[in-house]
Design a protein around this motif. Structure first.
Motif: not given
Lengths: 727, 306
Positions: B183-193, B199-209
């Motif tokens: 895994m890497e940071c961008t597995s969860c986060h989108s550094p571009h917003g 800045m979580l990549k997937v979903g609409n809440s922390l849990n959904e990520s």
């Protein structure tokens, strides 16, 4: 009618002109091939372990077994019109990964990945249980009969009959992605992902307060299938995106049934022969979203909007209240779960840069989780498959909540390399069926950033927030048997302060120093019981040096983190009715002061062809974690003095040495040595923890039968020789 | 006879919107500009290595009409601006240099193309608010990574240059397979917003990520654990922890932060309890019995025992 016709004609003309713009032909070129850089490593690996080492913990998420290796396979071919890439890592091992991609520049981008991630728990686990069928774990009837008749003990049975097995699971992910760009303004994307998880994981379950909790190797056989599609249409000025995302979780083993070692036959008073629990249910999630942005507005302004609507469902058949045939299982309120939720999310932003020195941003975010499950009332239940629990009269509480968040930020850059920012956030959360029906939080923040100079980089932020929870109804809390002065820290009133800073100084281009510091302070002013405060302090210092660019570099980093927390509770013995005598007595209060500290140091050196044809990399990483839990009592306590538990220690040393000798431009001979040492002392999870474990016996009056999966130390020396071929 | 068009003129509005959208989104033709532009041939006279490096990246694939290289021999000047003055004087101040610009001025050049898809939420994102420049992380001419044209070999190395605390947490005993390379940071986060928090990549809440991978925990369940329904981070530290299962504190102490009542929840689980082999502290503590702690689908599972 005429107006409409003219407008349609105008639209067609504009579309035509736009289309011509979109289809502008790039300069004529003939496809040519560039020199590819391909690579493959073939090697041999072996590991020597110190006696008693926990090999599973050493490997954990990697498969480092001895044997031949095919690794870092990279193949790519690129022309001016297309590119192909193929990758393979750890071929033939449980952590192998394969990846392929094809890109037709400007038109199509597609990729596929197969990625396996193992999770090795233990190779020294043993269990009395065997798998009779998926999800059914049994112990020999002779053991049950012996324990029921008290002609043997559980420890004796374990020592005689527990069979060794590897406790492990694996996650296999297949991921496909395709992006098609028929025109410059249009992107069509589809993806499909399938995740299989198989194996076993530790899971315990009990038969009541007088029974033994059995740690089981719970079977895992699940699949998550996801697919989605989106279309995004737009250009420089604006875009619109429509998307669908679907996620479907399937569990091939929906329940777990396991033998009660102490009972061969079901009894309405002495316990069941088996227990049964529900594992993860099949669930679905479907989400539709629409988003868009408008760019190039006056004052360099930009706006985005996002709205999504999703539905979650779980309609698994319900297992009976009990598997104990000697108890009349109460009627189910309904035959399936019929659990449903609707999720609505919105996110709107507006960003503007009216002058070169001023930047403004506003955001509104809303998230609503709406639990729409029909009422589920349990009138009578069964506890632990052991006894009937009449008159429970428990109604399922839907835990819906809605979150509204507004952010505003303003940044001022008096010169190009300085930015100071002030921001404010207001967040309101309304909740159903929590002790506090709502919370309101105001957050102020200031930050300063000095960037863009070649010699200095400074970043700092200060944040102060106050969260106020709506009043708690003491009667409601007391009705649950809880203390009215309890503050559940996730929703309780809280004062929060955070300050962090980062400084990077680069006095000369070959040398940089960095330092960071951070502090977080959380206080829960209205929480007499529960978490009262939590602090976090973190520091790091380090340097990086590149005395010879692309030839020599080395660096060092030291980091420290400390988390402390204070929580309060009050001892009160269980009573069958009313409140215990000490429930309202502050002399029964006790406190837990926890302290979790981590130290980390790492150093690395890389020397590339300073010694002719030789690349050398050396690294060392040391991490130590120490946790203490210090109990204290009130001044006029009526409780016995606690005997403190010993600190929990984790210490990890890892050193790597890698050397590659370039025999020729195409061939290299490499050698890697990995030293890895882990020591641990954990009062609950270390080998010294009391509990029934397979040989050797450890405890006098245990109440848990364990698999033998502990946090164990190891020392491993791994040697890896390889040939590295490039073409 | 009623006139056509009585009521809301939906057809006119629809037509007007269509015209507006098509006009707005119609991109300009990719023609060459002439004022002050000298062309790539002039640039690579001095900057040959940068020109060669560019051709090996996606920016240099002229077949893609969206790339700088498609702009009729003005690949360099698409990003660096008109080069006539710089070519005449030879001074670096006479050309757009991204390292010399303010972060937002530099970013505007990149955002002129990279403003859709993963980059659509950059403006207003946390990194944008903190004056992070595209060239802080990315290198157009001399990237070191296999993907995303980063200045470092791995994503994690890029992120940890600023996020030291998270980099330290990844090394703790309880961790996700980041340091193992899975895994890497961008597995969860989108550094571009992103549209999600943090800045979580997937979903609409922390849990959904979190449940995008740990889908078995998604539910919804017949019996929900309130703390976990809203926020996985109430109990877990996703970056790393010294505790089992990446918990923020050891069990049972963690559970005792919310569960006081009477009976076994408010017991002092000290060494005396350990010596007696209490299953409330040995092994996985409370979860030895309350194993369905993330939620239960059993009708008898309201205490997460089944």
């Amino acid at each position: 009618m005429r107006t409409t016709s003219l407008m349609i004609a105008a639209a067609v003309l504009l579309t035509a002109s736009g289309a011509r713009g979109q289809d502008a032909t790039p300069p004529e070129t003939t496809p040519t091939e560039f020199a590819p850089v391909n690579q493959m490593d073939i090697g041999l690996r072996g590991t020597n372990y110190a006696t008693g080492s926990d090999k599973a913990r050493y490997m954990r998420y990697q498969d480092l077994r001895d044997g031949g290796t095919v690794d870092k396979f990279r193949f790519s071919k690129e022309t001016t019109s297309y590119g192909v890439g193929v990758q393979a890592d750890h071929v033939g091992y449980l952590d192998q990964r394969f990846f392929g991609s094809y890109t037709n520049y400007g038109t199509l981008k597609t990729s596929f990945e197969w990625n396996q991630t193992p999770l090795f728990y233990s190779e020294t686990t043993r269990t009395l249980y065997s798998t009779a069928s998926p999800g059914v774990l049994t112990v020999p009837a002779s053991v049950q009969a012996g324990l029921q008749a008290k002609t043997t003990t559980l420890q004796q049975a374990l020592n005689a009959g527990a069979a060794p097995f590897d406790l492990k699971s694996r996650r296999d992910v297949a991921n496909f992605n395709l992006l098609y760009t028929p025109t410059v303004a249009l992107d069509l994307n589809v993806y499909a992902r399938n995740t299989n998880r198989t194996g076993t994981q530790p899971m315990s379950a009990g038969f009541g307060f007088s029974g033994v909790a059995d740690e089981l190797a719970a079977p895992v056989d699940t699949r998550t299938t996801e697919f989605g599609a989106s279309s995004q249409y737009g250009g420089d000025r604006a875009f619109v995106k429509l998307a669908y995302d679907g996620s479907f979780f399937r569990n091939n083993i929906p329940s777990l049934t396991w033998s009660n070692p102490f009972r061969l036959t079901d009894s309405p008073t002495l316990g069941p022969a088996n227990g049964r629990l529900s594992l993860w249910p099949d669930t679905n999630q479907n989400t539709l979203s629409v988003s868009g942005a408008i760019n190039q507005m006056p004052w360099h302004s930009h706006a985005t909007g996002y709205v999504s609507y999703g539905a979650q469902s779980n309609n698994d058949p319900l297992i009976p209240f009990t598997v104990n045939s000697a108890i009349s299982s109460p009627a189910l309120p309904r035959t399936t779960a019929d659990v449903q939720a609707r999720i609505t999310a919105m996110n709107y932003t507006f960003t503007s840069r009216p002058t070169r020195t001023v930047w403004l941003n506003a955001r509104y975010r809303q998230y609503e989780f709406d639990d729409r499950t029909p009422a589920f009332l349990v009138v009578n239940s069964v506890s632990y498959d052991y006894t009937l629990a009449p008159g429970v009269n428990l109604l399922r509480d839907p835990l819906s909540y809605t979150r509204h968040t507004f952010d505003g930020d303003a940044s001022y850059s008096p010169v190009s390399f300085i930015g100071v920012r002030a921001g404010y956030t207001h967040e309101e959360i309304d909740r159903l069926n929590r002790y506090s029906a709502s919370t309101s939080e105001n957050i102020g923040r200031l930050s300063a950033d000095v960037t863009g100079t070649s010699w200095l980089n400074v970043r700092g932020v200060y944040e102060n927030s106050k969260r106020v929870a709506s009043p708690v109804d003491p009667a409601e809390v007391l009705a649950d048997g809880e203390q009215p002065a309890l503050g559940q820290f996730d929703i309780a009133s809280r004062n929060h302060q955070r300050i962090t800073g980062l400084v990077v100084v680069t006095p000369i281009s070959d040398l940089s120093f960095n330092a960071t510091a951070g502090k977080i302070k959380d206080e829960y002013p209205d929480s007499y019981f529960g978490l009262n405060s939590a602090d976090n302090n973190v520091y790091s210092v380090g340097f990086d040096a590149v005395p010879l660019e692309n030839r020599v570099n080395f660096g060092f980093e030291y980091g420290y983190e400390k988390n402390t927390a204070l929580q309060t509770s009050r001892y009160a013995a269980h009573v069958t009715s009313g409140f215990p005598p000490t429930f309202f007595d502050p002399r029964a209060d006790w406190y837990d002061n926890s302290n979790d500290t981590t130290y980390n140091a790492n150093a690395s050196v890389e020397i590339v062809k300073v010694i002719p044809r030789v690349d050398i990399k050396v690294g060392y990483d040391y991490t130590k974690g120490q946790s203490t839990y210090l109990y204290s009592l009130s001044a006029n306590t009526i409780l016995a003095a606690p005997v403190q538990v010993s600190p929990v220690l984790n210490e990890h040393n890892m050193g790597t040495f890698d050397a590659l000798y370039h025999v020729s431009m195409h061939l290299g001979v490499g050698f890697t040595y990995l030293y890895d040492k882990y020591t641990v002392n954990d009062f609950a999870l270390g080998p010294q923890a009391n509990g029934l474990v397979p040989s050797p016996p450890t405890a006098a009056t245990p109440s848990i039968m364990m698999l033998g999966y502990y946090w164990m130390p190891y020392t491993a020396n791994t040697f890896w020789g390889r040939l590295s071929y490039r073409w | 006879m009623p006139k056509r068009g009585d009521g809301f003129p939906a057809h006119l509005v629809a037509t007007a919107l269509t015209v507006f959208c098509l006009a707005v989104v119609a991109p300009t033709a990719a023609g060459a500009q002439t004022t002050g532009f000298v062309g790539d041939e002039t640039c690579v006279t001095c900057h040959d290595s940068e020109g060669k490096a560019l051709r090996e990246t996606l920016h240099g694939k002229s077949q893609n009409a969206r790339t700088p290289a498609a702009k009729n021999g003005q690949a360099c000047e698409t990003c660096h601006g008109p080069g006539q003055k710089h070519a005449d004087s030879g001074k670096k101040e006479d050309i757009r240099r991204f390292t010399a610009l303010s972060a937002r001025d530099a970013n505007e050049a990149c955002l002129s193309c990279h403003r859709k898809g993963d980059h659509a939420e950059w403006q207003g994102s946390m990194h944008d608010a903190r004056n992070v420049s595209c060239v802080t992380c990315h290198s157009v001419h001399s990237p070191k990574s296999e993907k995303a044209q980063l200045k470092t070999v791995t994503v994690t190395q890029t992120c940890e240059s600023c996020h030291k605390q998270e980099a330290l947490k990844i090394k703790k005993a309880g961790h996700m397979p980041v340091r193992e390379g899975k895994m890497e940071c961008t597995s969860c986060h989108s550094p571009h917003g992103s549209n999600n928090v943090r800045m979580l990549k997937v979903g609409n809440s922390l849990n959904e990520s979190c449940v995008s991978c740990h889908t078995e925990k998604r539910g919804p369940y017949l019996w929900e654990h309130a703390a976990g329904r809203e926020n996985c981070a109430s109990c877990h530290d996703p970056h790393g922890s010294n505790n089992d299962r990446m918990l923020v504190a050891k069990v049972p102490m963690l559970c005792q932060r919310c569960h006081i009542s009477s009976g076994h929840p408010p017991v002092v689980y000290d060494q005396t309890q350990l010596n007696s082999g209490s299953n409330r502290v040995v092994g996985r503590g409370c979860v030895n019995c309350h194993s369905q702690i993330h939620g239960s689908n059993s009708p008898a599972g309201y205490n997460f025992l089944r």
